[in-house]
Design a protein around this motif. Sequence first.
Motif, PDB file in Angstrom:
ATOM      1  N   ARG A  26      12.215  -6.319   3.001  1.00 45.15           N
ATOM      2  CA  ARG A  26      11.651  -5.003   3.334  1.00 45.15           C
ATOM      3  C   ARG A  26      12.765  -4.024   3.681  1.00 45.15           C
ATOM      4  N   ARG A  29      14.232  -2.630   0.793  1.00 44.84           N
ATOM      5  CA  ARG A  29      13.268  -1.866  -0.005  1.00 44.84           C
ATOM      6  C   ARG A  29      12.804  -2.632  -1.251  1.00 44.84           C
ATOM      7  N   TRP A  31       9.988  -4.119  -2.038  1.00 49.46           N
ATOM      8  CA  TRP A  31       8.628  -4.140  -1.504  1.00 49.46           C
ATOM      9  C   TRP A  31       7.785  -5.292  -2.013  1.00 49.46           C
ATOM     10  N   SER A  66       3.926  -3.100   2.561  1.00 51.63           N
ATOM     11  CA  SER A  66       4.877  -3.372   1.477  1.00 51.63           C
ATOM     12  C   SER A  66       4.254  -3.085   0.115  1.00 51.63           C
ATOM     13  N   ARG A  69       3.889   0.687  -0.426  1.00 52.29           N
ATOM     14  CA  ARG A  69       5.172   1.286  -0.806  1.00 52.29           C
ATOM     15  C   ARG A  69       5.558   0.931  -2.241  1.00 52.29           C
ATOM     16  N   ALA A  70       5.108  -0.233  -2.713  1.00 57.14           N
ATOM     17  CA  ALA A  70       5.382  -0.646  -4.090  1.00 57.14           C
ATOM     18  C   ALA A  70       4.450   0.040  -5.083  1.00 57.14           C
TER      19      ALA A  70
END
Length: 123
Positions: A26, A29, A31, A66, A69-70
Amino acid sequence: LAIKHALIELEPRKAAHYYDLGETLRASRRWTDAAAAYETALALSATTHDEALPEEPLVLHMIGESLLRAGEFDRAAQAYTRLHQSYPDNPLGASMLQLVAYRKLLSEQDTPDVEQLRELFGN
């Protein structure tokens, strides 16, 4: 990452190692990879009861965040739905479901429909 993977190799059934891997991914980044690590931690915790693992609502939030964000909105919604259904007193589940729906709506259209936004946020 090498240390996290080495710990998993030494103790592959320890849920906290996968959670820690998720935290590292995480921070990088990554994700989708982070979500997968958190999901593994949660699945292992169901059978091993690893006391070093944070409580389930937090792990579900980390999975959902996560995935959000992905851009994996449907999977993020599944995580937050599980959080909301399993822990109805935790306001995070319902709030994050609204955010997932909003982000999905924005990603699919140039201009969001005002009526859909009102429905999402109850105004």
